[in-house]
Write a protein that holds these residues in place. Structure first.
Motif, short mmCIF file in Angstrom:
data_model
loop_
_atom_site.label_atom_id
_atom_site.label_comp_id
_atom_site.label_asym_id
_atom_site.label_seq_id
_atom_site.Cartn_x
_atom_site.Cartn_y
_atom_site.Cartn_z
N HIS A 174 3.78 4.67 -2.16
CA HIS A 174 2.76 5.24 -2.77
C HIS A 174 1.58 5.04 -2.07
CE1 HIS A 174 2.50 0.89 -4.79
NE2 HIS A 174 2.52 0.91 -3.58
N SER A 176 -1.15 3.41 -2.86
CA SER A 176 -1.86 2.28 -3.39
C SER A 176 -2.27 1.19 -2.14
CB SER A 176 -1.34 1.43 -4.61
OG SER A 176 -0.98 2.23 -5.63
N GLN A 179 -5.71 0.80 -0.86
CA GLN A 179 -6.49 0.03 -1.69
C GLN A 179 -6.81 -1.27 -0.98
OE1 GLN A 179 -6.09 -0.94 -5.65
NE2 GLN A 179 -4.80 1.00 -6.08
N ARG A 200 9.87 8.46 -1.11
CA ARG A 200 10.92 7.81 -2.20
C ARG A 200 12.23 8.54 -1.81
NH1 ARG A 200 7.29 6.46 -7.42
NH2 ARG A 200 5.64 6.06 -6.31
N GLN A 214 0.18 11.76 -2.67
CA GLN A 214 -0.53 11.44 -3.71
C GLN A 214 -1.99 11.21 -3.57
OE1 GLN A 214 0.98 7.24 -4.63
NE2 GLN A 214 2.42 8.21 -6.15
N GLU A 216 -5.11 8.42 -4.28
CA GLU A 216 -5.51 7.13 -4.83
C GLU A 216 -6.85 7.06 -4.64
OE1 GLU A 216 -2.76 5.10 -5.04
OE2 GLU A 216 -3.76 3.35 -5.91
N THR A 257 -2.94 -3.70 -11.53
CA THR A 257 -3.96 -3.32 -12.49
C THR A 257 -3.63 -4.20 -13.84
OG1 THR A 257 -2.75 -1.39 -12.98
CG2 THR A 257 -4.90 -1.30 -11.72
N GLY A 277 -1.46 7.11 -13.16
CA GLY A 277 -1.61 5.80 -13.60
C GLY A 277 -3.03 5.36 -13.12
N CYS A 278 -3.42 4.30 -13.86
CA CYS A 278 -4.77 3.72 -13.43
C CYS A 278 -4.80 2.30 -14.10
CB CYS A 278 -5.83 4.63 -13.96
SG CYS A 278 -5.93 4.84 -15.78
N ALA A 300 -8.81 1.43 -10.39
CA ALA A 300 -8.28 2.03 -9.49
C ALA A 300 -7.08 3.15 -10.22
CB ALA A 300 -7.04 1.29 -8.65
N PHE A 301 -6.96 4.13 -9.41
CA PHE A 301 -6.01 5.28 -10.30
C PHE A 301 -5.13 5.98 -9.28
CE2 PHE A 301 -10.09 7.20 -9.35
CZ PHE A 301 -9.74 8.25 -8.56
N1 DAH Z 1 0.85 3.53 -7.44
C1 DAH Z 1 1.33 3.88 -8.65
C2 DAH Z 1 2.58 4.90 -8.52
O1 DAH Z 1 2.78 5.47 -7.44
C3 DAH Z 1 0.36 5.03 -9.23
C4 DAH Z 1 -0.88 3.92 -9.74
C5 DAH Z 1 -0.78 3.37 -10.82
C6 DAH Z 1 -1.93 3.85 -8.94
C7 DAH Z 1 -1.91 2.71 -11.29
C8 DAH Z 1 -2.90 3.07 -9.27
C9 DAH Z 1 -2.89 2.51 -10.26
O2 DAH Z 1 -4.08 2.91 -8.39
O3 DAH Z 1 -4.22 1.88 -10.85
O4 DAH Z 1 3.46 5.09 -9.25
#
Ligand code: DAH
Length: 332
Positions: A174, A176, A179, A200, A214, A216, A257, A277-278, A300-301
């Motif tokens: 991901h 993330s 971050q 993946r 993705q 972020e 989160t 997601g977030c 975050a999302f």
């Molecule tokens: N990284 C998660 C995924 O790939 C998605 C995600 C969810 C990113 C919540 C975020 C978050 O920043 O706060 O499934």
């Protein structure tokens, strides 16, 4: 001497006109102008003439001679030009450069979607951050509050790289980890988005790709609340999909989160579609990056860009994005 100038000139003109080559023309000229030609014959007769007749006859002969010479010269020039033209045609090189119209390409629709997302967020004051596609377990998992024993590790279907300790290096599953890298490098206030490729072990099907994109988002500042998160998501969705589209948050779970949510967008038929997601950045994640959670908070999302493109362009198979069929891509 019985010279008929008009007849002679007419004969010569015919012979000259009928000559099809330099050789034929020389032969014809010779017949009239040569040593044994008609004019030479006529000249021979001059000696036997009375002086006054001789003068007139001599002038007539000279006039005919000049006329025949002119005819021969003209035909020679003509034959020469013809021969030259024939030669040029035979030796012709086609130097024409074929200029087909240049067709202008355009960006792939995933790139278009990504640039639009960047535009929307940059318009809200965000910066674009980047991270590597090959990550360590620390950035991809641990710093995000996903320890080794955590069941969430399994749900990421990670592709590991055969390097170092087993399962310590991987293709990021991901965006993330960006971050963490961002928070390590800069102090709040932080307003970034991080678009990029993720991987993946998924088998490609109509809704999955093993290599996908993705984006972020991360905000860390003083006094950031879940209301800011909801407002930001709503703002971006309206800018990207149109003002009639509604958003909602649904409780969910992510290790990094707390609280966590999934965010959905409304569809024309009144149903909801999950986009990503977030949540509020987990205090442990802030601590892992040396940020005091009592002073700062953040949200975050994250969501898939390819899926966004699929929705926006209403494709029925996400694999169209990587088939590289130009007939498909040209439509967008
Ligand atoms: N990284 C998660 C995924 O790939 C998605 C995600 C969810 C990113 C919540 C975020 C978050 O920043 O706060 O499934």
């Amino acid at each position: 001497m019985d010279l008929d100038p008009a007849a002679l000139v007419a004969d010569a003109a015919r012979a000259v006109a009928e000559s099809e080559s330099a050789d034929e023309l020389s032969a014809a000229a010779n017949r009239f102008l040569g040593k044994k030609g008609s004019l030479a014959d006529a000249k021979k007769g001059l000696g036997a003439m009375e002086p006054d007749q001789r003068k007139a006859a001599g002038q007539a002969i000279n006039a005919v001679k000049a006329e025949v010479e002119a005819l021969v010269d003209a035909r020679r020039a003509e034959l020469h030009a013809l021969a030259r033209a024939e030669q040029l045609e035979a030796e012709r090189l086609d130097l024409t450069e074929v200029h087909t119209e240049l067709r202008r390409g355009h960006l792939h629709l995933v790139t278009q979607a990504r640039y639009r997302l960047e535009d929307v967020f940059c318009g809200m004051g965000y910066k674009v951050a980047e991270g590597p596609e090959v990550e360590t377990a620390w950035y991809n998992f641990e710093a995000l509050n996903i320890p080794e024993w955590h069941p969430a590790r399994g749900s990421f279907d990670t592709i590991f790289v055969n390097m170092g300790e087993p399962e310590s290096v991987m293709l990021r599953s991901h965006t993330s980890p960006v971050q963490i890298r961002t928070m390590e490098q800069q102090k709040p206030p932080i307003y970034i988005i991080a678009p990029g490729r993720t991987f993946r072990t998924d088998t490609a099907d109509a809704t999955h790709l093993p290599a996908f994109n993705q984006i972020e988002g991360l905000v860390v500042d003083r006094g950031i609340t879940m209301g800011d998160l909801a407002g930001t998501i709503d703002e971006f969705v309206k800018a990207f999909f149109g003002h009639e589209v509604e958003t909602r948050l649904r409780p969910s779970y992510f290790p990094f989160t707390e609280p966590s949510a999934e965010f959905d967008i409304s569809r024309d038929d009144g149903s909801w579609l999950e986009l990503g997601g977030c949540g509020m950045v987990h205090p442990e994640v802030l601590r892992n990056c040396g940020i005091d959670p009592d002073e700062f908070s953040g949200f975050a999302f994250g969501f898939g860009i390819d899926r966004l493109a699929v929705m926006r362009y209403q494709l029925d198979d996400i694999r169209e994005l990587v088939n590289n069929d130009v007939r498909f891509l040209r439509q967008f």
